[in-house]
Design a protein around this motif. Structure first.
Motif, PDB file in Angstrom:
ATOM      1  N   ALA A 179      84.522 -22.204  52.780  1.00 26.22           N
ATOM      2  CA  ALA A 179      83.654 -21.529  51.822  1.00 26.22           C
ATOM      3  C   ALA A 179      84.283 -21.496  50.439  1.00 26.22           C
ATOM      4  O   ALA A 179      85.491 -21.266  50.296  1.00 26.22           O
ATOM      5  CB  ALA A 179      83.348 -20.114  52.303  1.00 26.22           C
ATOM      6  N   CYS A 180      83.454 -21.703  49.407  1.00 28.87           N
ATOM      7  CA  CYS A 180      83.942 -21.681  48.039  1.00 28.87           C
ATOM      8  C   CYS A 180      83.445 -20.424  47.320  1.00 28.87           C
ATOM      9  O   CYS A 180      82.730 -19.597  47.886  1.00 28.87           O
ATOM     10  CB  CYS A 180      83.505 -22.945  47.290  1.00 28.87           C
ATOM     11  N   TYR A 181      83.829 -20.295  46.071  1.00 31.81           N
ATOM     12  CA  TYR A 181      83.453 -19.123  45.266  1.00 31.81           C
ATOM     13  C   TYR A 181      81.936 -19.001  45.134  1.00 31.81           C
ATOM     14  O   TYR A 181      81.384 -17.905  45.178  1.00 31.81           O
ATOM     15  CB  TYR A 181      84.120 -19.263  43.893  1.00 31.81           C
ATOM     16  N   ARG A 182      81.246 -20.141  44.988  1.00 31.82           N
ATOM     17  CA  ARG A 182      79.782 -20.095  44.868  1.00 31.82           C
ATOM     18  C   ARG A 182      79.100 -19.751  46.189  1.00 31.82           C
ATOM     19  O   ARG A 182      77.928 -19.376  46.188  1.00 31.82           O
ATOM     20  CB  ARG A 182      79.246 -21.428  44.340  1.00 31.82           C
ATOM     21  N   CYS A 183      79.787 -19.869  47.298  1.00 34.64           N
ATOM     22  CA  CYS A 183      79.210 -19.413  48.568  1.00 34.64           C
ATOM     23  C   CYS A 183      79.047 -17.900  48.570  1.00 34.64           C
ATOM     24  O   CYS A 183      78.193 -17.360  49.285  1.00 34.64           O
ATOM     25  CB  CYS A 183      80.106 -19.825  49.734  1.00 34.64           C
ATOM     26  N   VAL A 184      79.873 -17.224  47.781  1.00 34.30           N
ATOM     27  CA  VAL A 184      79.824 -15.762  47.685  1.00 34.30           C
ATOM     28  C   VAL A 184      79.019 -15.334  46.464  1.00 34.30           C
ATOM     29  O   VAL A 184      78.139 -14.476  46.548  1.00 34.30           O
ATOM     30  CB  VAL A 184      81.257 -15.177  47.593  1.00 34.30           C
ATOM     31  N   PHE A 185      79.316 -15.932  45.315  1.00 35.27           N
ATOM     32  CA  PHE A 185      78.632 -15.624  44.060  1.00 35.27           C
ATOM     33  C   PHE A 185      77.958 -16.915  43.588  1.00 35.27           C
ATOM     34  O   PHE A 185      78.618 -17.791  43.041  1.00 35.27           O
ATOM     35  CB  PHE A 185      79.628 -15.130  43.006  1.00 35.27           C
ATOM     36  N   THR A 186      76.665 -17.025  43.810  1.00 27.85           N
ATOM     37  CA  THR A 186      75.962 -18.287  43.567  1.00 27.85           C
ATOM     38  C   THR A 186      76.020 -18.730  42.118  1.00 27.85           C
ATOM     39  O   THR A 186      76.193 -19.908  41.813  1.00 27.85           O
ATOM     40  CB  THR A 186      74.488 -18.171  44.001  1.00 27.85           C
ATOM     41  N   ALA A 187      75.896 -17.769  41.206  1.00 28.37           N
ATOM     42  CA  ALA A 187      75.861 -18.092  39.782  1.00 28.37           C
ATOM     43  C   ALA A 187      76.433 -16.927  38.991  1.00 28.37           C
ATOM     44  O   ALA A 187      76.517 -15.802  39.495  1.00 28.37           O
ATOM     45  CB  ALA A 187      74.426 -18.389  39.348  1.00 28.37           C
ATOM     46  N   PRO A 188      76.828 -17.152  37.741  1.00 24.96           N
ATOM     47  CA  PRO A 188      77.339 -16.050  36.916  1.00 24.96           C
ATOM     48  C   PRO A 188      76.277 -14.970  36.726  1.00 24.96           C
ATOM     49  O   PRO A 188      75.079 -15.257  36.739  1.00 24.96           O
ATOM     50  CB  PRO A 188      77.668 -16.730  35.573  1.00 24.96           C
ATOM     51  N   PRO A 189      76.703 -13.717  36.542  1.00 26.21           N
ATOM     52  CA  PRO A 189      75.747 -12.644  36.287  1.00 26.21           C
ATOM     53  C   PRO A 189      75.143 -12.800  34.897  1.00 26.21           C
ATOM     54  O   PRO A 189      75.675 -13.541  34.059  1.00 26.21           O
ATOM     55  CB  PRO A 189      76.600 -11.377  36.380  1.00 26.21           C
ATOM     56  N   PRO A 190      74.032 -12.120  34.628  1.00 27.21           N
ATOM     57  CA  PRO A 190      73.450 -12.188  33.290  1.00 27.21           C
ATOM     58  C   PRO A 190      74.446 -11.726  32.238  1.00 27.21           C
ATOM     59  O   PRO A 190      75.288 -10.864  32.491  1.00 27.21           O
ATOM     60  CB  PRO A 190      72.254 -11.226  33.371  1.00 27.21           C
ATOM     61  N   LYS A 191      74.358 -12.316  31.070  1.00 25.05           N
ATOM     62  CA  LYS A 191      75.262 -11.975  29.985  1.00 25.05           C
ATOM     63  C   LYS A 191      75.174 -10.486  29.682  1.00 25.05           C
ATOM     64  O   LYS A 191      74.091  -9.932  29.537  1.00 25.05           O
ATOM     65  CB  LYS A 191      74.910 -12.784  28.736  1.00 25.05           C
ATOM     66  N   GLY A 192      76.332  -9.819  29.612  1.00 27.81           N
ATOM     67  CA  GLY A 192      76.381  -8.399  29.314  1.00 27.81           C
ATOM     68  C   GLY A 192      76.249  -7.495  30.518  1.00 27.81           C
ATOM     69  O   GLY A 192      76.357  -6.277  30.398  1.00 27.81           O
TER      70      GLY A 192
END
Length: 269
Positions: free
Chosen positions: A168-181
């Protein structure tokens, strides 16, 4: 590789460990580790990898040392303010251990340079403080089949996981960056300096255990700690078949640069 008498003395506390021994120390002395970001995480990681005798340590950072860094970035000293971080760190590493070769990259990682930077290294340590870099490092390491240690800190909290090819990689846990701010930065929310040290040394330990091939790495699990209450917990996870970079039908096939909100831990409810 034949260890010299000086090396046997220097690394004696490693060598007497049955899990390390002469063979394990020789693997460390042949290892190549890259540290991306020489801040709160990369500083202790660099110091411990240098002390351990990792043959080649690559240092990546485009910033200069600032006074506010010194509260947690322990590889930099007061006289280093204004100096490039890679040069400050290189000087400390060479002072600790002349066995170590240091390669410096006075730049930030982007989609157009990260492949060339990581290609010669056995293990990557992500010591960055922004989501854009963290997702880029993950994607580059997945595409290049390079193991890496992820670390994130904010306030009193830390988290770490390790990626190995096929897991498993980082994107398996967090698919995409959170919204800015959506997540405050360390400069906005603060960080207890020792928390950075705790996390950075965990990342160094992951690298060393990878090099000697012993122990259970933080693969398919996230180590999370709250230093205010000094509580640790683990969250297990599996490779996500729908992951956009390592899943069955990946949508990310080329590296790209994300926007740059900073820091890495979601604020607790």
């Amino acid at each position: 590789m034949n260890l010299s008498e000086e090396q046997i003395e220097r690394y004696s506390r490693h060598i007497i460990l049955s899990e390390v021994g002469v063979e394990g120390q020789e693997r460390i002395l042949a290892g190549k580790a890259l540290i991306i970001g020489l801040g709160g995480l990369g500083s202790p990681a660099a110091l411990y990898l240098a002390a351990a005798g990792v043959r080649t340590i690559g240092l990546v950072d485009g910033d200069n040392v600032e006074l506010s860094n010194l509260q947690r970035q322990v590889i930099h000293f007061s006289p280093d303010v204004g100096k490039p971080k890679v040069i400050s760190a290189q000087e400390k590493i060479k002072a600790i251990n002349p066995d170590v070769k240091v390669s410096t990259y006075q730049e930030r990682v982007y989609a157009d340079n990260i492949r060339d930077i990581i290609k010669e290294y056995d293990f990557i340590i992500d010591g960055t403080d922004n989501f854009a870099a963290k997702f880029l490092i993950n994607d580059a390491c997945v595409l290049a089949a390079k193991p890496f240690s992820h670390g994130g800190i904010l306030r009193f909290d830390g988290q770490a996981m390790t990626y190995k090819p096929g897991e498993a990689c980082y994107r398996c846990v967090f698919t995409a960056p959170p919204p800015k701010g959506a997540v405050p930065t360390c400069s906005q929310a603060g960080i207890l300096g020792a928390v950075a040290g705790m996390l950075g040394t965990i990342q160094a330990a992951e690298c060393l255990r990878f090099l000697i091939g012993k122990g259970d790495l933080l693969v398919n699990r996230m180590l999370i700690f709250d230093a205010l209450r000094m509580k640790f917990r683990e969250v297990a996870f599996k490779r996500n078949p729908s992951c956009p970079i390592c899943g069955k039908n990946p949508s990310i096939k080329e590296l790209r640069d994300e926007e740059e909100p900073a820091c890495d831990l979601k604020k607790k409810a």
